[in-house]
Design an enzyme around this catalytic site. Sequence first.
Site, PDB file in Angstrom:
ATOM      1  N   HIS A  87     -24.616   4.764 -17.704  1.00 22.22           N
ATOM      2  CA  HIS A  87     -23.938   3.989 -16.306  1.00 22.22           C
ATOM      3  C   HIS A  87     -23.068   4.661 -15.403  1.00 22.22           C
ATOM      4  O   HIS A  87     -23.116   4.192 -14.501  1.00 22.22           O
ATOM      5  CB  HIS A  87     -22.915   2.370 -16.803  1.00 22.22           C
ATOM      6  CG  HIS A  87     -23.809   1.888 -17.767  1.00 22.22           C
ATOM      7  ND1 HIS A  87     -24.367   0.795 -17.901  1.00 22.22           N
ATOM      8  CD2 HIS A  87     -22.654   1.755 -19.189  1.00 22.22           C
ATOM      9  CE1 HIS A  87     -24.979  -0.122 -18.887  1.00 22.22           C
ATOM     10  NE2 HIS A  87     -24.012   1.218 -19.605  1.00 22.22           N
ATOM     11  N   HIS A 114     -14.688   8.683 -14.872  1.00 21.37           N
ATOM     12  CA  HIS A 114     -15.629   8.734 -14.972  1.00 21.37           C
ATOM     13  C   HIS A 114     -15.979   7.851 -12.812  1.00 21.37           C
ATOM     14  O   HIS A 114     -15.014   8.519 -12.365  1.00 21.37           O
ATOM     15  CB  HIS A 114     -16.459   7.540 -15.464  1.00 21.37           C
ATOM     16  CG  HIS A 114     -15.702   5.953 -15.054  1.00 21.37           C
ATOM     17  ND1 HIS A 114     -14.669   5.650 -15.535  1.00 21.37           N
ATOM     18  CD2 HIS A 114     -15.643   5.222 -13.493  1.00 21.37           C
ATOM     19  CE1 HIS A 114     -14.395   4.423 -15.015  1.00 21.37           C
ATOM     20  NE2 HIS A 114     -14.945   4.682 -14.789  1.00 21.37           N
ATOM     21  N   HIS A 116     -18.469   6.407  -9.716  1.00 24.71           N
ATOM     22  CA  HIS A 116     -19.160   5.509  -8.629  1.00 24.71           C
ATOM     23  C   HIS A 116     -19.832   5.740  -7.671  1.00 24.71           C
ATOM     24  O   HIS A 116     -19.103   6.554  -6.637  1.00 24.71           O
ATOM     25  CB  HIS A 116     -18.548   4.012  -8.575  1.00 24.71           C
ATOM     26  CG  HIS A 116     -17.947   2.924  -9.844  1.00 24.71           C
ATOM     27  ND1 HIS A 116     -18.299   2.464 -10.850  1.00 24.71           N
ATOM     28  CD2 HIS A 116     -16.265   3.824 -10.256  1.00 24.71           C
ATOM     29  CE1 HIS A 116     -17.635   2.306 -11.911  1.00 24.71           C
ATOM     30  NE2 HIS A 116     -16.829   2.980 -12.157  1.00 24.71           N
ATOM     31  N   HIS A 139     -12.314   6.833 -11.105  1.00 23.57           N
ATOM     32  CA  HIS A 139     -10.902   6.191 -12.097  1.00 23.57           C
ATOM     33  C   HIS A 139     -10.587   7.767 -12.892  1.00 23.57           C
ATOM     34  O   HIS A 139     -11.048   7.551 -13.948  1.00 23.57           O
ATOM     35  CB  HIS A 139     -12.155   5.371 -12.737  1.00 23.57           C
ATOM     36  CG  HIS A 139     -12.042   4.087 -11.418  1.00 23.57           C
ATOM     37  ND1 HIS A 139     -12.972   3.385 -11.677  1.00 23.57           N
ATOM     38  CD2 HIS A 139     -11.733   3.932 -10.461  1.00 23.57           C
ATOM     39  CE1 HIS A 139     -13.875   2.591 -10.631  1.00 23.57           C
ATOM     40  NE2 HIS A 139     -12.011   2.870  -9.842  1.00 23.57           N
ATOM     41  N   THR A 220     -13.298  -2.558 -14.293  1.00 24.87           N
ATOM     42  CA  THR A 220     -14.827  -3.378 -13.524  1.00 24.87           C
ATOM     43  C   THR A 220     -16.045  -3.142 -14.430  1.00 24.87           C
ATOM     44  O   THR A 220     -17.408  -3.224 -13.251  1.00 24.87           O
ATOM     45  CB  THR A 220     -14.877  -1.865 -12.618  1.00 24.87           C
ATOM     46  OG1 THR A 220     -14.918  -1.081 -12.551  1.00 24.87           O
ATOM     47  CG2 THR A 220     -13.532  -2.414 -10.946  1.00 24.87           C
ATOM     48  N   THR A 221     -16.161  -3.240 -15.850  1.00 23.89           N
ATOM     49  CA  THR A 221     -17.310  -3.166 -16.107  1.00 23.89           C
ATOM     50  C   THR A 221     -16.940  -4.058 -17.240  1.00 23.89           C
ATOM     51  O   THR A 221     -15.708  -4.336 -18.168  1.00 23.89           O
ATOM     52  CB  THR A 221     -17.483  -1.770 -17.046  1.00 23.89           C
ATOM     53  OG1 THR A 221     -16.362  -0.994 -18.021  1.00 23.89           O
ATOM     54  CG2 THR A 221     -17.983  -0.710 -16.066  1.00 23.89           C
TER      55      THR A 221
END
Length: 307
Positions: A87, A114, A116, A139, A220-221
Amino acid sequence: MQPFLALLALACAAGSTAEQHWCYEIQAKEPNSNCIAPAQWPGDCQKNHQSPINIDTSKAKVNPNLKPFTFTGYNQKKKWEVVNDKHSVKVLLGDGISIAGGDLPAQYQAEQLHLHWSKESDRGSEHSIDGKHFAMEMHIVHKKEPSSNEVQGAKDNIAVLAFMVKVGDQVNEGFQPLVEALSHISTPNTNTTMKESSLQNMLPQKEKLVHYFRYQGSLTTPDCSETVIWTVFQEPIKLNQNQFQEFSTKLYYDQERKLNMKDNVRPLQQLGDRQVFRSRAPGQLLSLPLPTLLIPTLTCLVASFLQ
């Protein structure tokens, strides 16, 4: 015969569930996709205090308790493990890195960071500020240090520091060890070790980290657990264009390398009945535009001169 058919049906159902997994919209749109798109994510994802959100700076209230953070271990240089987890790219931070202050209720231990991103420079961040999305969002995920009175599932169990990332001209040397590691983890469930690096070198200058927004939200996951204290910093990280493009060209969602990893972004969620707060930096008198402050001052000076 009937018991056999019943067992066969159960096995098929279990197999179907095992094959299904959550994914981003770009993956769900692929032909023959069998993954769960954001609109159908399970767990707490359909609740009302979700993340990410758009931060309307005009409605953010100043909270005088939002003082500077204490960063422990952020300056330590380490060789971290970095993973393609299907992801995103995830850096496992290990022990010895923590934050306190910033009106957090306890000390929080860093676990991982991680990112995005998108291929475009204006749609890769999960949060937006005044309707504007950035190229990427990083994040740093921290977990509250255990205590005897800790409540399972409490709203403050996780503290995430969020940094917007924009594209600039200069190479960001602090990010380069991570960028160089990407080609070694192109496919899912692969890992490598980064060159020696420190978190501090990846972030904006320390004096810029006094400006931030705060709100209560969720992961957010999936399972989108509503246990997160969000801190979204105003000062963005800057990456060179080539560094930025490496994320969407070197990483893939699949083993076959057919779908580049990009647009790994959850859509914006409604703020609802929550309030976004903002810090007041040391020496910052009022959150008013300069003309608003100058006009009364000049009026008083003119009046005094004419008397």
